[in-house]
Design a protein around this motif. Sequence first.
Motif, mmCIF file in Angstrom:
data_model
loop_
_atom_site.group_PDB
_atom_site.id
_atom_site.type_symbol
_atom_site.label_atom_id
_atom_site.label_comp_id
_atom_site.label_asym_id
_atom_site.label_seq_id
_atom_site.Cartn_x
_atom_site.Cartn_y
_atom_site.Cartn_z
ATOM 1 N N ASP A 1 0.810 -1.221 0.000
ATOM 2 C CA ASP A 1 0.000 0.000 0.000
ATOM 3 C C ASP A 1 0.848 1.278 0.000
ATOM 4 N N ILE A 2 2.159 1.153 -0.160
ATOM 5 C CA ILE A 2 3.015 2.334 -0.209
ATOM 6 C C ILE A 2 2.871 2.994 -1.579
ATOM 7 N N ARG A 3 2.496 4.260 -1.595
ATOM 8 C CA ARG A 3 2.285 4.963 -2.862
ATOM 9 C C ARG A 3 3.632 5.328 -3.479
ATOM 10 N N LEU A 4 3.668 5.255 -4.796
ATOM 11 C CA LEU A 4 4.894 5.624 -5.504
ATOM 12 C C LEU A 4 5.111 7.129 -5.422
ATOM 13 N N PRO A 5 6.360 7.565 -5.212
ATOM 14 C CA PRO A 5 6.645 9.005 -5.261
ATOM 15 C C PRO A 5 6.239 9.570 -6.618
ATOM 16 N N LYS A 6 5.790 10.811 -6.643
ATOM 17 C CA LYS A 6 5.394 11.428 -7.905
ATOM 18 C C LYS A 6 6.575 11.484 -8.850
ATOM 19 N N ASN A 7 6.307 11.132 -10.102
ATOM 20 C CA ASN A 7 7.378 11.125 -11.086
ATOM 21 C C ASN A 7 7.622 12.527 -11.603
ATOM 22 N N GLU A 8 8.886 12.804 -11.916
ATOM 23 C CA GLU A 8 9.214 14.096 -12.507
ATOM 24 C C GLU A 8 8.697 14.152 -13.936
ATOM 25 N N ILE A 9 8.411 15.331 -14.410
ATOM 26 C CA ILE A 9 7.917 15.494 -15.786
ATOM 27 C C ILE A 9 8.997 15.060 -16.757
ATOM 28 N N ALA A 10 8.689 14.069 -17.554
ATOM 29 C CA ALA A 10 9.681 13.532 -18.479
ATOM 30 C C ALA A 10 9.737 14.374 -19.741
ATOM 31 N N VAL A 11 10.949 14.669 -20.176
ATOM 32 C CA VAL A 11 11.132 15.421 -21.412
ATOM 33 C C VAL A 11 10.783 14.549 -22.605
ATOM 34 N N VAL A 12 11.141 13.258 -22.521
ATOM 35 C CA VAL A 12 10.864 12.317 -23.596
ATOM 36 C C VAL A 12 9.729 11.403 -23.145
ATOM 37 N N LYS A 13 8.633 11.362 -23.881
ATOM 38 C CA LYS A 13 7.452 10.616 -23.474
ATOM 39 C C LYS A 13 7.630 9.120 -23.682
ATOM 40 N N SER A 14 8.343 8.710 -24.712
ATOM 41 C CA SER A 14 8.506 7.294 -25.011
ATOM 42 C C SER A 14 9.993 6.960 -25.119
ATOM 43 N N ARG A 15 10.334 5.770 -24.683
ATOM 44 C CA ARG A 15 11.722 5.336 -24.778
ATOM 45 C C ARG A 15 11.840 4.185 -25.772
ATOM 46 N N SER A 16 11.217 4.345 -26.896
ATOM 47 C CA SER A 16 11.335 3.389 -27.992
ATOM 48 C C SER A 16 11.162 4.157 -29.305
ATOM 49 N N PHE A 17 11.551 3.522 -30.416
ATOM 50 C CA PHE A 17 11.486 4.167 -31.720
ATOM 51 C C PHE A 17 10.243 3.691 -32.477
ATOM 52 N N THR A 18 9.676 4.593 -33.255
ATOM 53 C CA THR A 18 8.579 4.210 -34.152
ATOM 54 C C THR A 18 9.164 3.472 -35.345
ATOM 55 N N THR A 19 8.277 2.863 -36.140
ATOM 56 C CA THR A 19 8.737 2.145 -37.339
ATOM 57 C C THR A 19 9.467 3.089 -38.291
ATOM 58 N N ALA A 20 8.958 4.317 -38.445
ATOM 59 C CA ALA A 20 9.610 5.293 -39.326
ATOM 60 C C ALA A 20 10.972 5.708 -38.784
ATOM 61 N N GLN A 21 11.056 5.891 -37.472
ATOM 62 C CA GLN A 21 12.336 6.273 -36.883
ATOM 63 C C GLN A 21 13.367 5.163 -37.037
ATOM 64 N N TRP A 22 12.956 3.912 -36.819
ATOM 65 C CA TRP A 22 13.881 2.793 -36.994
ATOM 66 C C TRP A 22 14.322 2.695 -38.456
ATOM 67 N N ALA A 23 13.440 2.942 -39.392
ATOM 68 C CA ALA A 23 13.810 2.900 -40.808
ATOM 69 C C ALA A 23 14.860 3.967 -41.115
ATOM 70 N N PHE A 24 14.712 5.156 -40.530
ATOM 71 C CA PHE A 24 15.699 6.222 -40.741
ATOM 72 C C PHE A 24 17.047 5.809 -40.165
ATOM 73 N N LEU A 25 17.039 5.207 -38.967
ATOM 74 C CA LEU A 25 18.297 4.754 -38.362
ATOM 75 C C LEU A 25 18.972 3.696 -39.235
ATOM 76 N N GLU A 26 18.183 2.760 -39.768
ATOM 77 C CA GLU A 26 18.743 1.729 -40.656
ATOM 78 C C GLU A 26 19.393 2.359 -41.877
ATOM 79 N N GLN A 27 18.712 3.343 -42.454
ATOM 80 C CA GLN A 27 19.250 4.009 -43.637
ATOM 81 C C GLN A 27 20.591 4.650 -43.319
ATOM 82 N N ARG A 28 20.655 5.396 -42.224
ATOM 83 C CA ARG A 28 21.906 6.052 -41.828
ATOM 84 C C ARG A 28 22.991 5.023 -41.483
ATOM 85 N N LEU A 29 22.564 3.911 -40.924
ATOM 86 C CA LEU A 29 23.513 2.878 -40.529
ATOM 87 C C LEU A 29 24.245 2.321 -41.747
ATOM 88 N N HIS A 30 23.523 2.122 -42.837
ATOM 89 C CA HIS A 30 24.139 1.532 -44.037
ATOM 90 C C HIS A 30 24.831 2.582 -44.904
#
Length: 639
Positions: free
Chosen positions: A425-454
């Motif tokens: 029943d211990i409540r979690l401390p309030k989280n700080e406002i995150a600058v980045v909402k998601s910590r994963s890449f979208t399909t389009a973002q991953w495609a861009f990374l692949e392109q730059r990688l090659h």
Amino acid sequence: MSDNRQKPRLRKSRKLHLGHIAFMRAVVQGLDTYESWNRYLRLEGEHQDRKLVNRTVQWIRDEFAAAAKRHARPGTARLVGIDAQKSETRQAKIPTLEEFANDNDLADFSEAEQLEHFIARYGRQSTRQTRRSQLIAKQLAALDWLERLVVEPPKADDLIDAWLHPDLAAHLKSVDIRTLKQLADRINGLGHHWSNGVPAIGKNKADRIVDWLNLHATSTGLSIGKHVGIPRKRLDRHSLAGIVAPTTAVVPLDKLIIPAELDGSEGDCRLPQAQCRMAAQNDRDAIACWVRSKSRHEVGPRALSEESEAVDTPISILLSRPMTNTQRAYWKEAERFMLWAVLVRKRALSSMNPQDCEAYVAFLANPVPLRQWCGPRSRERWSPLWRPFEGPLSQSACRQAVVILKNLYRYMEENRYLANNPWHDIRLPKNEIAVVKSRSFTTAQWAFLEQRLHELPDTSAHRRLRVALYLFYETGMPLKEALDARVGHLRVVAQGSANQVDAYSPAASRAEHHLEGVRDVIAISSRLGEELSGYLVSRGFHPDLAHPSNRHVHVLGKATDIIKRAPWSPERLRRPDPAAGISANTLYLQVKTFLKNCAQAIAPMDPDTAKQFTAASSHWLRRTQAAQHPKGQEREAID
């Protein structure tokens, strides 16, 4: 500038020790003081610095005289102030009998008459020698009396000002070393190069300080370990294991001596041992079982070899194997909580109640006393300077700690070790406002990374980067496991087979098969297999991943073309072992640099994605795999 301003006189706050007495005995007797200085007072500086030696001798005499006056012995005060060496020098200037006769117009007198005048002027030689011997004897007796009166043995909690030269003390205090114990802790805690970062204290002065502490180890109780004299790179894990002795204090959990009433074997919330579903007799064993459960499989040298010798307890099993990043994060939070529970609350982990848990959350935001609980991150676990915290935790770090501890107690409750969960029943401390909402890449973002990688130049380091990014994305493998992985761990699942998978499908990473000599095998796509095959050839290995010669080769290896790209590098870097792996820092920096360059490239077109790339790390690729394939493997990890 005067000499006194350049080298201040020794302060009266300093104390006298047996070394000062021993050295002064040599001075009084007219002995060569070189050996005595180097044995007892070398900490003051070099014997060749005659001004320093003279100042030190005069300070000792002044301290002796002051002590004699305080005890109403003015005669002794005058006696210890006499310089027997100067008296000897004056006596050495007495002329010969012939010189005396010529200088005093006695050349025509008989020798008996000359000798009579000479004795009348200077006295007999035997008498002079007797007087000097008596002076020395009296001074030595005075030293014996003063030794019993003013000499003090150094103690661990004494201020360094009391025993060290003011210049040395000032330099040490500039890095917050104020007592002899703090000085010994720094020396033992940092080892061979302990004086790095202390202004104006090089190797010679550092060695003198260590010698002085060793000389007075009996009275201070401060032992300087043998490891201090050996460069860090020549010390193995077993050599460092004994530096911190097991104790009931703020030490790593495996070194903590837990009183029997606090070890949890009879905890207030414990269920009967017969009902427990894990091999845990006490709270520390329960933590070890929980941390071990956070790794699906082991990757590394032990995974490719036979089991090591049998070990008896869950914690010894856990510590005998490398931990993943996730396991280390879980261990850290459990270790912090158990240290606090035992040392502050005086309660077993299995006796904690909701009020204890609330108090711990408050402690995380203010871990006092700071010197006891907090220290720099660079202090390794073998070091006496290790501390569980760097300082107060941020809101997000507090929240993470609570999440992990809730998980620990839920695990112990589900495995019938505990009857209830005080964190429920211990409540979690309030989280700080995150600058980045998601910590994963979208399909389009991953495609861009692949392109730059090659589009990267075809270098050994860039081939390694391609393999690493696909490995993270495809398998969800943590950084530590990727660095430890050998080619023998991977198996290509060909399209059209019974285990058909699409390229980069998480189903590939879920498939496990048994190969001879390898306990856990990770299936990968043919696309990654081709990338890895070409990378192996560039390192001089067989292109077939299943070839026996590739079995123990690290999947991610050192750059083989460094001799072309950086011919100025040291020989050991220019000709690396092609089968060896790389450090976590090397791969982390390479991935971050690549993502930063991708952020700069896409910033004019998509500023939000650029922010995502700048904040990203290899862990994002693992989350991307899970986000794009929600039915894939679920891996517990710390965000």
